[in-house]
Design an enzyme around this catalytic site. Structure first.
Site, PDB file in Angstrom:
ATOM      1  N   GLY A   8      38.305  33.375  43.712  1.00 57.70           N
ATOM      2  CA  GLY A   8      38.345  34.851  43.695  1.00 57.70           C
ATOM      3  C   GLY A   8      37.981  35.364  45.076  1.00 57.70           C
ATOM      4  O   GLY A   8      37.388  36.431  45.230  1.00 57.70           O
ATOM      5  N   GLY A  11      38.935  39.013  46.796  1.00 59.54           N
ATOM      6  CA  GLY A  11      38.438  40.267  46.222  1.00 59.54           C
ATOM      7  C   GLY A  11      37.372  40.933  47.069  1.00 59.54           C
ATOM      8  O   GLY A  11      37.100  40.533  48.209  1.00 59.54           O
ATOM      9  N   GLN A  12      36.754  41.965  46.486  1.00 55.58           N
ATOM     10  CA  GLN A  12      35.779  42.775  47.234  1.00 55.58           C
ATOM     11  C   GLN A  12      34.596  41.922  47.704  1.00 55.58           C
ATOM     12  O   GLN A  12      34.185  41.998  48.856  1.00 55.58           O
ATOM     13  CB  GLN A  12      35.268  43.941  46.361  1.00 55.58           C
ATOM     14  CG  GLN A  12      34.471  44.955  47.160  1.00 55.58           C
ATOM     15  CD  GLN A  12      33.629  45.892  46.297  1.00 55.58           C
ATOM     16  OE1 GLN A  12      33.543  45.749  45.079  1.00 55.58           O
ATOM     17  NE2 GLN A  12      32.996  46.857  46.944  1.00 55.58           N
ATOM     18  N   ASP A  34      42.217  31.733  45.538  1.00 47.26           N
ATOM     19  CA  ASP A  34      42.519  32.948  44.755  1.00 47.26           C
ATOM     20  C   ASP A  34      43.974  32.826  44.307  1.00 47.26           C
ATOM     21  O   ASP A  34      44.725  31.994  44.831  1.00 47.26           O
ATOM     22  CB  ASP A  34      42.334  34.204  45.656  1.00 47.26           C
ATOM     23  CG  ASP A  34      42.100  35.485  44.867  1.00 47.26           C
ATOM     24  OD1 ASP A  34      43.023  35.899  44.155  1.00 47.26           O
ATOM     25  OD2 ASP A  34      41.004  36.065  44.961  1.00 47.26           O
ATOM     26  N   ILE A  35      44.385  33.719  43.379  1.00 49.24           N
ATOM     27  CA  ILE A  35      45.822  33.805  43.060  1.00 49.24           C
ATOM     28  C   ILE A  35      46.519  34.725  44.070  1.00 49.24           C
ATOM     29  O   ILE A  35      47.730  34.773  44.140  1.00 49.24           O
ATOM     30  CB  ILE A  35      46.082  34.315  41.608  1.00 49.24           C
ATOM     31  CG1 ILE A  35      45.262  35.573  41.301  1.00 49.24           C
ATOM     32  CG2 ILE A  35      45.804  33.231  40.588  1.00 49.24           C
ATOM     33  CD1 ILE A  35      45.593  36.231  39.977  1.00 49.24           C
ATOM     34  N   ASP A  52      44.770  29.262  40.420  1.00 48.47           N
ATOM     35  CA  ASP A  52      44.553  30.056  39.211  1.00 48.47           C
ATOM     36  C   ASP A  52      43.436  29.372  38.434  1.00 48.47           C
ATOM     37  O   ASP A  52      43.590  28.240  37.992  1.00 48.47           O
ATOM     38  CB  ASP A  52      45.848  30.097  38.387  1.00 48.47           C
ATOM     39  CG  ASP A  52      45.678  30.919  37.112  1.00 48.47           C
ATOM     40  OD1 ASP A  52      44.526  31.267  36.757  1.00 48.47           O
ATOM     41  OD2 ASP A  52      46.705  31.210  36.476  1.00 48.47           O
ATOM     42  N   ILE A  53      42.315  30.064  38.283  1.00 49.80           N
ATOM     43  CA  ILE A  53      41.141  29.465  37.651  1.00 49.80           C
ATOM     44  C   ILE A  53      41.412  29.031  36.209  1.00 49.80           C
ATOM     45  O   ILE A  53      40.713  28.174  35.663  1.00 49.80           O
ATOM     46  CB  ILE A  53      39.908  30.411  37.741  1.00 49.80           C
ATOM     47  CG1 ILE A  53      38.631  29.750  37.229  1.00 49.80           C
ATOM     48  CG2 ILE A  53      40.138  31.709  37.024  1.00 49.80           C
ATOM     49  CD1 ILE A  53      38.273  28.462  37.864  1.00 49.80           C
ATOM     50  N   TYR A 142      34.083  43.945  29.122  1.00 48.99           N
ATOM     51  CA  TYR A 142      33.546  43.320  30.341  1.00 48.99           C
ATOM     52  C   TYR A 142      32.070  42.958  30.146  1.00 48.99           C
ATOM     53  O   TYR A 142      31.649  41.831  30.430  1.00 48.99           O
ATOM     54  CB  TYR A 142      33.721  44.313  31.493  1.00 48.99           C
ATOM     55  CG  TYR A 142      33.131  43.912  32.814  1.00 48.99           C
ATOM     56  CD1 TYR A 142      33.657  42.865  33.560  1.00 48.99           C
ATOM     57  CD2 TYR A 142      32.053  44.626  33.355  1.00 48.99           C
ATOM     58  CE1 TYR A 142      33.116  42.528  34.798  1.00 48.99           C
ATOM     59  CE2 TYR A 142      31.520  44.302  34.590  1.00 48.99           C
ATOM     60  CZ  TYR A 142      32.056  43.255  35.308  1.00 48.99           C
ATOM     61  OH  TYR A 142      31.527  42.927  36.530  1.00 48.99           O
ATOM     62  N   LYS A 146      30.263  39.311  30.088  1.00 47.70           N
ATOM     63  CA  LYS A 146      29.196  38.937  31.032  1.00 47.70           C
ATOM     64  C   LYS A 146      27.943  38.499  30.274  1.00 47.70           C
ATOM     65  O   LYS A 146      27.277  37.535  30.678  1.00 47.70           O
ATOM     66  CB  LYS A 146      28.873  40.106  31.967  1.00 47.70           C
ATOM     67  CG  LYS A 146      29.949  40.400  33.002  1.00 47.70           C
ATOM     68  CD  LYS A 146      30.102  39.261  34.005  1.00 47.70           C
ATOM     69  CE  LYS A 146      31.122  39.549  35.080  1.00 47.70           C
ATOM     70  NZ  LYS A 146      31.392  38.407  35.966  1.00 47.70           N
TER      71      LYS A 146
HETATM   72  P1  NAD Z   1      37.668  41.817  42.655  1.00 50.80           P
HETATM   73  O1  NAD Z   1      38.508  42.291  41.525  1.00 50.80           O
HETATM   74  O2  NAD Z   1      37.646  42.592  43.902  1.00 50.80           O
HETATM   75  O3  NAD Z   1      38.057  40.311  43.015  1.00 50.80           O
HETATM   76  C1  NAD Z   1      38.355  39.350  42.050  1.00 50.80           C
HETATM   77  C2  NAD Z   1      39.317  38.368  42.663  1.00 50.80           C
HETATM   78  O4  NAD Z   1      39.645  37.397  41.651  1.00 50.80           O
HETATM   79  C3  NAD Z   1      40.647  39.009  43.090  1.00 50.80           C
HETATM   80  O5  NAD Z   1      40.917  38.689  44.432  1.00 50.80           O
HETATM   81  C4  NAD Z   1      41.675  38.388  42.174  1.00 50.80           C
HETATM   82  O6  NAD Z   1      42.936  38.169  42.778  1.00 50.80           O
HETATM   83  C5  NAD Z   1      40.997  37.071  41.796  1.00 50.80           C
HETATM   84  N1  NAD Z   1      41.522  36.533  40.553  1.00 50.80           N
HETATM   85  C6  NAD Z   1      41.890  37.211  39.437  1.00 50.80           C
HETATM   86  N2  NAD Z   1      42.362  36.352  38.518  1.00 50.80           N
HETATM   87  C7  NAD Z   1      42.282  35.124  39.050  1.00 50.80           C
HETATM   88  C8  NAD Z   1      42.619  33.824  38.586  1.00 50.80           C
HETATM   89  N3  NAD Z   1      43.172  33.652  37.388  1.00 50.80           N
HETATM   90  N4  NAD Z   1      42.378  32.764  39.387  1.00 50.80           N
HETATM   91  C9  NAD Z   1      41.843  32.949  40.623  1.00 50.80           C
HETATM   92  N5  NAD Z   1      41.528  34.151  41.132  1.00 50.80           N
HETATM   93  C10 NAD Z   1      41.748  35.217  40.354  1.00 50.80           C
HETATM   94  O7  NAD Z   1      36.189  41.628  42.073  1.00 50.80           O
HETATM   95  P2  NAD Z   1      34.806  41.595  42.865  1.00 50.80           P
HETATM   96  O8  NAD Z   1      34.302  42.968  42.933  1.00 50.80           O
HETATM   97  O9  NAD Z   1      34.962  40.809  44.111  1.00 50.80           O
HETATM   98  O10 NAD Z   1      33.901  40.832  41.815  1.00 50.80           O
HETATM   99  C11 NAD Z   1      33.705  39.439  41.851  1.00 50.80           C
HETATM  100  C12 NAD Z   1      32.766  39.068  40.716  1.00 50.80           C
HETATM  101  O11 NAD Z   1      31.546  39.810  40.832  1.00 50.80           O
HETATM  102  C13 NAD Z   1      33.294  39.374  39.313  1.00 50.80           C
HETATM  103  O12 NAD Z   1      32.868  38.382  38.425  1.00 50.80           O
HETATM  104  C14 NAD Z   1      32.642  40.682  38.965  1.00 50.80           C
HETATM  105  O13 NAD Z   1      32.502  40.831  37.577  1.00 50.80           O
HETATM  106  C15 NAD Z   1      31.296  40.528  39.638  1.00 50.80           C
HETATM  107  N6  NAD Z   1      30.667  41.816  39.903  1.00 50.80           N
HETATM  108  C16 NAD Z   1      31.189  42.672  40.825  1.00 50.80           C
HETATM  109  C17 NAD Z   1      30.569  43.905  41.053  1.00 50.80           C
HETATM  110  C18 NAD Z   1      31.103  44.877  42.059  1.00 50.80           C
HETATM  111  O14 NAD Z   1      30.610  46.019  42.141  1.00 50.80           O
HETATM  112  N7  NAD Z   1      32.076  44.506  42.884  1.00 50.80           N
HETATM  113  C19 NAD Z   1      29.428  44.258  40.322  1.00 50.80           C
HETATM  114  C20 NAD Z   1      28.951  43.373  39.358  1.00 50.80           C
HETATM  115  C21 NAD Z   1      29.566  42.147  39.175  1.00 50.80           C
HETATM  116  N1  SER Z   2      30.944  47.301  39.698  1.00 46.43           N
HETATM  117  C1  SER Z   2      31.270  46.687  38.458  1.00 46.43           C
HETATM  118  C2  SER Z   2      32.170  47.524  37.641  1.00 46.43           C
HETATM  119  O1  SER Z   2      32.109  48.724  37.803  1.00 46.43           O
HETATM  120  C3  SER Z   2      30.002  46.410  37.688  1.00 46.43           C
HETATM  121  O2  SER Z   2      30.029  45.127  37.240  1.00 46.43           O
HETATM  122  O3  SER Z   2      32.887  47.011  36.829  1.00 46.43           O
END
Ligand code: NAD
Ligand code: SER
Length: 313
Positions: A8, A11-12, A34-35, A52-53, A142, A146
């Protein structure tokens, strides 16, 4: 020399975590996967594998190929997107976790990081200074995924001695890559409207207070937790951590001190109900005690950093 896989990575969080791990342990230490293709900085600074996970065979072959010992599993559907695709969100968020935990159970990998979220809490949880251990009745798919994930992480630790570590991230604010479908995304989107000179249409009400954190703090917390001595980790479900809390009105007012003609409209949508079920602020005493967690960014410092660094394409 570390052999780390970030799943992943585009992502962010992944975009910044990969670069931070490469900075700390060397560019060869961390494989991004990542995908989706990552941004140029991630792509140019080390190896990227399309993964793909949900494909367990592909995961195992990448782990074998790079002799991976540590996995950071970030792939998931976030809160708002998950409400639109509940069955798929459950599949991705749970099967992805089992695919990684099982490799650790078989001792093919040594250590796992998996993020949880403030979404594990629900409307019956105390919303102010939410404790580490408290009532947890999440009402979003979600949050349910979690919370289930947290219980499974603890179970794999207790039953199979799997070294899995986790943090309940608050909403994360960053400029390197856009957020991916969460309820806290407004707190990033607002900066783009401000910089473009547009009115910001906020999907939450002006008084909706949520726990948030600047990405640099979240990345530091993640790497610190992973480097902590095993015997100091007392929580094997997931640690509460706190940065600062604010409402849409608070962040708007603070941005307006930098950009005086900035304007905002409040147009709450389905995400309001999600936000209303989450805590306003978080008690992170346990993380402070076990691994010396302490945040460095407050709202003012975050806003200054965001306004300085956001680039409009
Ligand atoms: P994001 O959506 O920005 O990134 C997720 C990444 O996973 C994406 O790049 C996507 O392409 C990739 N992905 C999706 N399906 C996939 C698959 N089948 N195989 C491989 N990759 C795949 O999310 P994020 O904000 O970077 O969050 C990452 C983790 O942190 C998540 O588990 C999220 O629940 C957790 N989280 C994020 C936040 C936040 O504010 N950003 C807060 C709490 C928890
Ligand atoms: N920032 C995340 C969301 O809004 C919290 O896990 O989904």
């Amino acid at each position: 020399m570390k052999n780390i896989l970030v799943i992943g990575a585009s992502g962010q969080i992944g975009t910044e975590l990969v670069l931070a791990l490469r900075k700390r342990f060397g560019n060869d230490s961390t494989i991004a996967s990542d995908i989706k293709i990552p941004n140029k900085t991630v792509l140019d600074s080390g190896v990227f594998e399309k993964l793909d996970i949900l494909d367990k065979k592909q995961l195992k072959s990448i782990i074998d190929k790079h002799q991976i010992k540590e996995v950071y599993l970030l792939a998931a559907l976030l809160s708002a997107t998950a409400e639109k695709h509940p069955n798929f969100a459950w599949k991705l968020n749970m099967d992805g976790l089992f695919n990684v935990l099982d490799l650790a159970k078989e001792k093919i990998i040594d250590k796992v990081f998996w993020p949880s979220s403030i979404a594990v809490f629900g409307p019956t949880t105390p919303r102010e200074n939410t404790p580490q251990i408290t009532v947890m009745e999440p009402t979003t798919v979600y949050g349910i995924s979690k919370l289930a994930g947290e219980r499974w992480c603890e179970y794999y630790f207790n039953q199979y001695n799997v070294d899995v570590r986790s943090i309940r991230y608050p909403g994360l604010i960053s400029y390197s890559s856009l957020p991916g479908g969460g309820t806290t995304d407004y707190a990033v989107d607002i900066f783009y409207s401000a910089k473009k000179g547009e009115t910001f249409n906020c999907f939450l009400k002006e008084d909706t207070e949520l726990p948030m954190m600047y990405m640099e703090d979240a990345i530091r917390a993640t790497i610190n937790l992973m480097e902590t001595q095993k015997e100091n980790i007392k929580i094997r479900s997931s640690y509460n951590i706190a940065g600062f809390s604010f409402t849409p009105k608070d962040i708007y007012d603070e941005i307006k001190t930098n950009i005086p003609n900035f304007s905002i409209n409040y147009q709450p949508d389905f995400r309001q109900k999600i936000a209303d079920s989450w805590p306003k602020s978080i008690d992170d005493q346990q993380a402070k005690k076990d691994w010396n967690w302490t945040p460095e960014f407050n709202l003012k410092k975050t806003i200054g950093t965001m306004l300085k660094n956001i680039r409009l394409s």
